[in-house]
Write an enzyme that holds these catalytic residues in place. Sequence first.
Site, mmCIF file in Angstrom:
data_model
loop_
_atom_site.group_PDB
_atom_site.id
_atom_site.type_symbol
_atom_site.label_atom_id
_atom_site.label_comp_id
_atom_site.label_asym_id
_atom_site.label_seq_id
_atom_site.Cartn_x
_atom_site.Cartn_y
_atom_site.Cartn_z
ATOM 1 N N TYR A 100 -1.421 -0.051 10.275
ATOM 2 C CA TYR A 100 -1.599 -0.543 8.996
ATOM 3 C C TYR A 100 -0.420 -0.414 7.953
ATOM 4 O O TYR A 100 -0.195 -1.395 7.293
ATOM 5 C CB TYR A 100 -2.734 0.254 8.244
ATOM 6 C CG TYR A 100 -3.263 -0.242 7.007
ATOM 7 C CD1 TYR A 100 -3.354 -1.685 6.530
ATOM 8 C CD2 TYR A 100 -3.161 0.388 5.751
ATOM 9 C CE1 TYR A 100 -3.592 -1.934 4.964
ATOM 10 C CE2 TYR A 100 -3.307 0.498 4.578
ATOM 11 C CZ TYR A 100 -3.678 -1.034 4.249
ATOM 12 O OH TYR A 100 -3.635 -1.347 2.730
ATOM 13 N N THR A 147 0.913 -1.223 -0.076
ATOM 14 C CA THR A 147 -0.017 -0.009 0.111
ATOM 15 C C THR A 147 0.690 1.281 0.055
ATOM 16 O O THR A 147 1.809 1.391 0.558
ATOM 17 C CB THR A 147 -0.992 -0.113 1.337
ATOM 18 O OG1 THR A 147 -1.370 1.195 1.482
ATOM 19 C CG2 THR A 147 0.004 -0.130 2.584
HETATM 20 N N1 UFG Z 1 -12.364 12.180 2.032
HETATM 21 C C1 UFG Z 1 -13.331 13.212 2.534
HETATM 22 N N2 UFG Z 1 -14.325 12.436 2.976
HETATM 23 C C2 UFG Z 1 -14.833 11.257 3.099
HETATM 24 C C3 UFG Z 1 -13.868 10.366 2.628
HETATM 25 C C4 UFG Z 1 -12.563 10.759 2.204
HETATM 26 O O1 UFG Z 1 -13.020 14.296 2.374
HETATM 27 O O2 UFG Z 1 -16.016 11.059 3.281
HETATM 28 C C5 UFG Z 1 -10.890 12.420 1.678
HETATM 29 C C6 UFG Z 1 -10.011 12.049 2.612
HETATM 30 O O3 UFG Z 1 -9.780 13.060 3.494
HETATM 31 C C7 UFG Z 1 -8.646 11.973 1.509
HETATM 32 C C8 UFG Z 1 -9.241 11.677 0.336
HETATM 33 O O4 UFG Z 1 -10.555 11.979 0.565
HETATM 34 O O5 UFG Z 1 -8.151 13.268 1.483
HETATM 35 C C9 UFG Z 1 -9.129 10.287 -0.046
HETATM 36 O O6 UFG Z 1 -9.587 9.439 1.141
HETATM 37 P P1 UFG Z 1 -9.927 7.879 1.025
HETATM 38 O O7 UFG Z 1 -10.235 7.622 2.406
HETATM 39 O O8 UFG Z 1 -10.547 7.430 -0.130
HETATM 40 O O9 UFG Z 1 -8.349 6.959 0.865
HETATM 41 P P2 UFG Z 1 -7.082 7.429 1.340
HETATM 42 O O10 UFG Z 1 -6.223 8.203 0.637
HETATM 43 O O11 UFG Z 1 -7.572 7.877 3.071
HETATM 44 O O12 UFG Z 1 -6.645 6.058 1.506
HETATM 45 C C10 UFG Z 1 -5.672 5.516 0.679
HETATM 46 C C11 UFG Z 1 -5.944 3.954 0.655
HETATM 47 C C12 UFG Z 1 -5.537 3.357 1.706
HETATM 48 C C13 UFG Z 1 -3.967 3.901 2.338
HETATM 49 C C14 UFG Z 1 -3.948 5.120 2.588
HETATM 50 C C15 UFG Z 1 -2.822 5.779 2.778
HETATM 51 O O13 UFG Z 1 -7.175 3.858 0.280
HETATM 52 O O14 UFG Z 1 -5.415 1.992 1.821
HETATM 53 O O15 UFG Z 1 -4.454 5.897 1.402
HETATM 54 O O16 UFG Z 1 -2.808 7.434 2.871
HETATM 55 F F1 UFG Z 1 -3.836 3.274 3.623
#
Ligand code: UFG
Length: 333
Positions: free
Chosen positions: A141, A117
């Site tokens: 994680y 990841t």
């Molecule tokens: N976000 C929102 N509102 C929401 C959900 C997400 O604003 O309801 C934002 C988050 O803050 C982030 C972006 O959308 O800025 C993407 O968020 P996600 O939760 O879709 O994905 P992440 O970037 O947090 O997660 C990804 C991978 C994980 C990994 C992580 C590491 O899916 O497996 O990056 O940073 F661990």
Amino acid sequence: MTVLVTGGAGYIGSHAVLALIEAGRQVVVLDDLSTGSRDLVPRGATLVEGDVGDEALVGKLIREQGIDAILHFAGSIVVPDSVADPLFYYLNNTVKSRSLIAAAVAGGVKHFIFSSTAAVYGEPEASPVDETTRPGPISPYGSSKLMTEMMLSDTAFAHDFRFVALRYFNVAGADPLGRTGQTSPRATHLIKVALQAVRGERTHLEIYGTDYPTPDGTCLRDYIHVSDLADAHVLALAHLERGGESQVLNCGYGQGYSVLDVVAAVKRVAGVDFRVDHAPRRAGDPANLITRSEKIRAVLGWEPRHADLDVIVGHALAWEDSFNAREKTRAVG
Ligand code: UFG
């Protein structure tokens, strides 16, 4: 050539099983169905219900099914859960991976593809990152996955064993033919949450932070279509089979989209408006997490087929619609 796919009843694993079957492989899925679903296991694959940490079971499968490669998807992926219960994450993602690798070595399986990841990079100092960027996970994680990469690397040094660790960026979308997709109702990922707002399953979407040092103030991510990611696994296996070296490869397109870009794409593709609120930053979100994609393209000859945000959203939406229709029919029946 029979491939063992752990977690093949899950979101990304089931897409990889489809790609393997299309490439003419025999597939055995090992899944404990804790988050995966029997319904997602593609036709043509054999499902074995069990635990990837069960060395005796894996050893038996390797012998009896003639397994010569392992694709290891099974694991836990919710970052905040890993903060709340780190030892569960180290058990599920690290200790059980150790057992699986040990069974592979004991059974003479020489090729191993691992689901890693972008979380191993934590909050990188500069973006885009590449495979030379020093890992610095900021969640159990991310650490649990990085530890498995380290075990693979040491095992490849000591034994006749090679691996590819694929570091996934933001995986989204669904099979273009609608055969599988993401089913977890607990999904917290942005596109999934936005689609719930489209469907009226939630009243609104919250944007976590609008004051980041990015062009529109919201976080930038590298969204990759799950079917392109599945293709990368098939190519990674072919790479090992033609004698290619062990590799760590980032999986993303090298293109960043902000949260606002994604929200606009979902509204555009669905043709539905929904309420969007501004909320405080979420802990542990890096402002900008984008990868260079030169290495995976060069090493594997990977050519993405769906590198378009609207296509990703469109396929996710089509899957949600058909999945929900099926669930409704089931409830009525
Ligand atoms: N976000 C929102 N509102 C929401 C959900 C997400 O604003 O309801 C934002 C988050 O803050 C982030 C972006 O959308 O800025 C993407 O968020 P996600 O939760 O879709 O994905 P992440 O970037 O947090 O997660 C990804 C991978 C994980 C990994 C992580 C590491 O899916 O497996 O990056 O940073 F661990």
